[in-house]
Design a protein around this motif. Structure first.
Motif, PDB file in Angstrom:
ATOM      1  N   SER A 310      31.807   7.038  83.639  1.00 11.89           N
ATOM      2  CA  SER A 310      31.970   6.705  85.050  1.00 11.89           C
ATOM      3  C   SER A 310      33.396   7.033  85.463  1.00 11.89           C
ATOM      4  N   LYS A 315      28.796   9.519  87.731  1.00 12.96           N
ATOM      5  CA  LYS A 315      28.353   8.756  86.566  1.00 12.96           C
ATOM      6  C   LYS A 315      27.512   9.672  85.682  1.00 12.96           C
ATOM      7  N   ASP A 335      28.947   7.478  92.626  1.00 11.23           N
ATOM      8  CA  ASP A 335      28.993   6.330  91.720  1.00 11.23           C
ATOM      9  C   ASP A 335      28.176   5.150  92.247  1.00 11.23           C
ATOM     10  N   SER A 338      23.429   5.045  89.357  1.00  8.32           N
ATOM     11  CA  SER A 338      23.677   5.090  87.920  1.00  8.32           C
ATOM     12  C   SER A 338      22.505   5.737  87.178  1.00  8.32           C
TER      13      SER A 338
END
Length: 356
Positions: A310, A315, A335, A338
């Motif tokens: 990250s 990510k 971000d 995920s």
């Protein structure tokens, strides 16, 4: 009999094709539970079996301002998946006889406080106890400055240690910055050049780079944050700050080349490769689930090697199942999304389908 054989063969082909389509549809559906904004940033995913991709798709936009779609070939920042490359670089130097992971870091960084008690092994396994610079309040003061590796190490080296080396496992970015500095001191090359020459070029990873916002990078995915009013461009940081703990970029295809190179001992011999993927013990004798640059875990009882990443705007996640040679990678260019659990879920589905 000839007609019967042809009909049977046709039914088998159709059945196999339908099963494959069903599997693909299930993967699509799983990904789209999280990556469901057609006109927003998204992600790219790959499943590989026996070293070859069997699924590669991208969802969403690579660039919102230019309305460019993500593609499976898009290049993403991979954050802490960088640690895999740093760990292998250290092991390449060990194989060359230029260092030993059991040596204290004071051999290379003479003025490092308590450096005679902290080994390279401690840094690789997140058991050094040194302060993680990402948890320091003063980080904002250097986040956009161009830092040399020595400046980065000096930034945190005098902070009080969190515990005695080897006492516990505590994920630590500072340790991997120190490793990058050691790579430079031992090799006489910059970290960027060492990774490029000894890994990227050797493996044929032509879409992998030390991150840069200035360099023109073909098929670059741009990073985003999500705010109440919509998406914004990622926060600008100097890549010299995460350095060898999180500053590399890559693509799905290049990550597969990387995994195949590790499997085929292109970079390391079998003995050193085994050390990378072993579990280790704390001073107490308790075993923990981290090797050198990878979490050594299991997926539904089957051993796996995993790591995510990250960094502002991005990510990443990768899961490898050695027994079935299944590799699953997921990238996101926001971000706000995920790929971590989705990648693990995809790996579980692939494992169920292909397990011998």
């Amino acid at each position: 009999m000839n007609s019967y054989f042809k009909i049977t063969l046709l039914l088998i082909i159709l059945s196999t094709k339908t099963f494959a389509q069903t599997f693909e549809a299930k993967i699509d559906s799983l990904i789209q539970t999280e990556f469901n904004e057609k006109n927003g940033p998204g992600g790219a995913f790959m499943i590989a079996k026996n070293g070859k991709p069997i699924y590669q798709k991208a969802f969403g936009k690579a660039n919102l301002e230019l309305d460019v779609d993500l593609r499976p070939e898009s290049v993403f920042q991979i954050g802490s998946m960088t640690k895999q490359f740093t760990a292998i670089a250290i092991m390449i130097l060990q194989e060359q006889g230029k260092l030993n992971v059991n040596e204290p870091i004071s051999k290379y960084i003479i003025d490092y406080p308590a450096g005679e008690k902290i080994t390279i092994h401690h840094l690789l396994t997140h058991t050094s106890g040194i302060k993680d610079f990402t948890k320091m309040k003063t980080l904002r003061e250097i986040a956009q400055k161009e830092m040399t590796p020595k400046m980065m190490v000096d930034f945190f080296k005098n902070e009080p240690v969190d515990f005695v080396p080897g006492e516990k496992f505590d994920y630590n970015n500072s340790g991997y910055v120190v490793l990058g500095y050691i790579i430079e001191l031992v090799s006489g090359e910059t970290y960027e050049d060492f990774i490029r020459k000894h890994i990227f070029e050797k493996v044929g990873m032509s879409q992998s780079y030390y991150a840069s916002d200035r360099q023109v990078i073909s098929k670059r995915a741009y990073g985003y944050h999500k705010k109440e009013h919509g998406f914004v461009n990622k926060t600008v940081i100097s890549f010299s700050v995460p350095f060898s703990s999180g500053s590399l970029m890559s693509s799905l295809g290049d990550m597969l080349k990387w995994q195949n190179a590790l499997n085929n001992h292109v970079l390391l011999n079998a003995e050193n490769t085994k050390k990378v993927f072993s579990k280790y013990k704390l001073n107490s004798g308790e075993e923990f689930t981290y090797g050198y640059g990878w979490h050594i875990k299991d997926l539904n009882g089957t051993p796996s090697r995993e790591h995510g990443g990250s960094v502002f705007g991005f990510k990443s996640m990768g899961v490898y199942i050695p027994s079935e040679d299944i590799y699953v990678v997921g990238f996101s260019n926001c971000d706000c999304h995920s790929p971590t659990q989705i990648t693990r879920d995809i790996a579980a589905m692939a494992l169920k389908k292909y397990k011998k």
